[in-house]
Scaffold this motif. Structure first.
Motif, short mmCIF file in Angstrom:
data_model
loop_
_atom_site.label_atom_id
_atom_site.label_comp_id
_atom_site.label_asym_id
_atom_site.label_seq_id
_atom_site.Cartn_x
_atom_site.Cartn_y
_atom_site.Cartn_z
N THR A 1 0.83 -1.21 0.00
CA THR A 1 0.00 0.00 0.00
C THR A 1 0.86 1.25 0.00
N ARG B 1 2.33 1.80 -3.49
CA ARG B 1 1.29 2.27 -4.39
C ARG B 1 0.96 3.75 -4.13
N ASN C 1 1.21 6.85 -6.70
CA ASN C 1 -0.01 7.60 -7.04
C ASN C 1 0.09 9.06 -6.65
N GLN D 1 2.31 2.43 -16.37
CA GLN D 1 0.86 2.50 -16.23
C GLN D 1 0.26 3.11 -17.49
N ASP E 1 5.77 0.25 -11.95
CA ASP E 1 4.48 -0.43 -11.98
C ASP E 1 4.66 -1.94 -12.06
N LEU F 1 5.58 -2.99 -8.60
CA LEU F 1 4.37 -3.04 -7.76
C LEU F 1 3.57 -4.30 -8.07
N GLU G 1 2.47 -7.34 -5.52
CA GLU G 1 1.09 -7.79 -5.34
C GLU G 1 0.95 -9.27 -5.62
#
Length: 362
Positions: free
Chosen positions: A178, A181, A185, A308, A334, A337, A341
Motif C-alpha cells: 500500500t 502504491r 499515485n 501504467q 508499476d 508493484l 502484489e
C-alpha cells in the motif's frame, strides 16, 4: 567503570530487548575469588527471616576465546539447623528463567484465570526484516477471522504463535505494498524515497534472494543502490533505482521501432561499470572485512519510470529489448508493484490453505 543503559530496554546477547526497571544506579564490585579461577560480586539477599536466609551470588567464569560467562549460585541457609543448600545456574539457564519470569509477570497482571498468548510487540520494529508496518499490522492480525478461529479452536501454544506470526507478516507485506502504491499515485519522484522503501522491504525482489546486504560500496567511487544475495548460490546481484518520472522508451517514427531513452541508456551504462567492478573484486570477496560477499558474473536490474497505461506494443518492446541484453534488465515501478502484489497474493493464499488444513471441526 560506568555504564549507561536505557531504563526500560536491556539488550540481550541474542538481540532481544527485555523490559527492565532500574529506579536507581546499582554498584557492582567484581573481584577475583580466592581460587583465582572465577570472579564474583556481592550476593543479593532475597529473603532473610527467623527461619531462613536466601541469597543469590553472581560469579563470572573467564574464557580465553569469548567473554566471561555469568553464573548464579542460590544459597539457602536454614537458621535453625545451620545447614546450607546451594543451587548453581548456568548462563543459558538464567536467560531461560529470566524470559519465563517476564512472561509470568505479564500473566500475573491479569485479574482472572484463563489461556494467554504472551507476545512481545515492542521488539518487532527492531528486527532486521521488520519495520513499523509490523507494529501497525498487529491490529489487523487480531481482527483476522482465520486467526480468531484458530485461537478459539486450538490450545497448542506453538500453533497459536505460528498463526499470529503469519497474520502479522501478511499484514506487514500488505501495508508495504500500500505504501509503494501511494508513493507512486502521489507522484513522489525522489530516488531516496524508493531506495529507503526497498531497503526496508527487500522481499520485493522475490524468493530468488535471501537477504539484502548492508554493504553498498563495491569499489572506489562506486556505490550501488541495493545489493542482494542469491538464494541459489550465495552470489551477489545489484539493483539500481532511478526516478519513476523518467522516460523508459522512445519511439523512432522514421524506423518505426522503440529504443531506450537517454535516462535508461545512462542507467544501463552505469550498471555495466558496476558489474565489471563487482565481478572483479567479488570473486575472492571484497576485503578482509567482508570475505563472505562474493560475486561471479553478477546481474543487474534497473528500476525506472512508469508503465501504467502502456499499450501492448510498448510492453512487448520492453520485453524484446530486455531479451537482447545480457546480465542487465530493465523494469518499471508499476511492474515492481505488480510483482509485490503477486507475491503477497501467493503468500496469503498459502497461509489460507494451511489454516484451512489445520482447522479442527467443531
Amino acid at each position: 567503570m560506568l555504564y549507561f543503559r536505557e531504563p526500560h530496554a536491556q539488550q540481550d546477547v541474542d538481540g532481544e530487548n527485555m523490559p527492565m526497571d532500574w529506579d536507581e544506579p546499582t554498584y557492582f564490585d567484581r573481584r577475583p575469588a580466592s581460587s583465582g579461577q572465577v570472579s564474583f560480586c556481592d550476593a543479593l539477599t532475597l529473603r532473610d527471616n527467623r527461619a531462613v536466609c536466601i541469597k543469590a551470588l553472581p560469579y563470572f567464569i573467564p574464557h580465553n576465546s569469548t567473554r566471561s560467562e555469568l553464573a548464579l549460585k542460590i544459597i539457602r541457609e536454614d537458621k535453625r539447623s545451620g545447614e546450607p543448600c546451594e543451587i548453581s545456574l548456568k548462563e543459558d539457564e538464567l536467560r531461560a528463567l529470566k524470559k519465563h519470569i517476564a512472561q509470568c509477570l505479564s500473566v500475573a497482571e491479569q485479574d482472572e484465570d484463563g489461556q494467554f498468548l504472551v507476545l512481545r510487540t515492542d521488539a518487532l520494529p527492531a528486527q532486521v526484516d521488520m519495520s513499523d508496518d509490523a507494529a501497525r499490522a498487529l491490529g489487523g492480525a487480531l481482527d483476522n477471522r482465520a486467526f480468531a478461529r484458530r485461537v478459539t479452536q486450538h490450545v497448542d501454544p506453538e500453533s497459536l504463535a505460528r498463526a499470529f506470526s503469519a497474520s502479522v507478516r501478511i499484514g506487514e507485506l500488505r501495508s508495504a505494498v500500500t505504501e509503494l502504491r501511494q508513493n507512486l499515485n502521489e507522484g513522489k519522484t525522489r530516488e531516496d524515497v524508493y531506495q529507503n522503501w526497498c531497503e526496508c522491504h527487500s522481499w520485493v525482489f522475490g524468493n530468488a534472494y535471501v537477504a539484502r546486504d548492508d554493504q553498498r560500496a563495491i569499489g572506489l567511487g562506486d556505490q550501488v543502490d541495493v545489493m542482494m544475495k542469491s538464494a541459489a548460490n550465495g552470489l551477489r546481484d545489484i539493483f539500481e533505482l532511478k526516478r519513476p518520472d523518467a522516460k523508459v522508451l522512445i519511439f523512432d517514427k522514421t524506423h518505426k521501432n522503440w529504443y531506450w531513452s537517454s535516462d535508461t541508456a545512462s542507467a544501463i551504462g552505469q550498471c555495466h561499470r558496476y558489474l565489471d567492478t563487482l565481478h572483479r573484486v567479488g570473486m575472492q570477496g571484497f576485503d578482509p572485512n567482508h570475505p563472505e560477499y562474493v560475486a561471479y558474473h553478477p546481474r543487474a536490474v534497473v528500476v525506472i519510470g512508469r508503465s501504467q497505461g502502456w499499450n501492448d506494443a510498448q510492453l512487448r518492446a520492453l520485453h524484446g529489448l530486455n531479451s537482447r541484453m545480457h546480465g542487465i534488465s530493465v523494469m518499471t515501478y508499476d511492474q515492481l508493484l505488480a510483482q509485490c502484489e503477486a507475491l503477497l497474493s501467493q503468500i496469503t493464499r498459502t497461509a489460507d490453505e494451511q489454516d484451512a488444513s489445520e482447522d479442527i471441526p467443531a
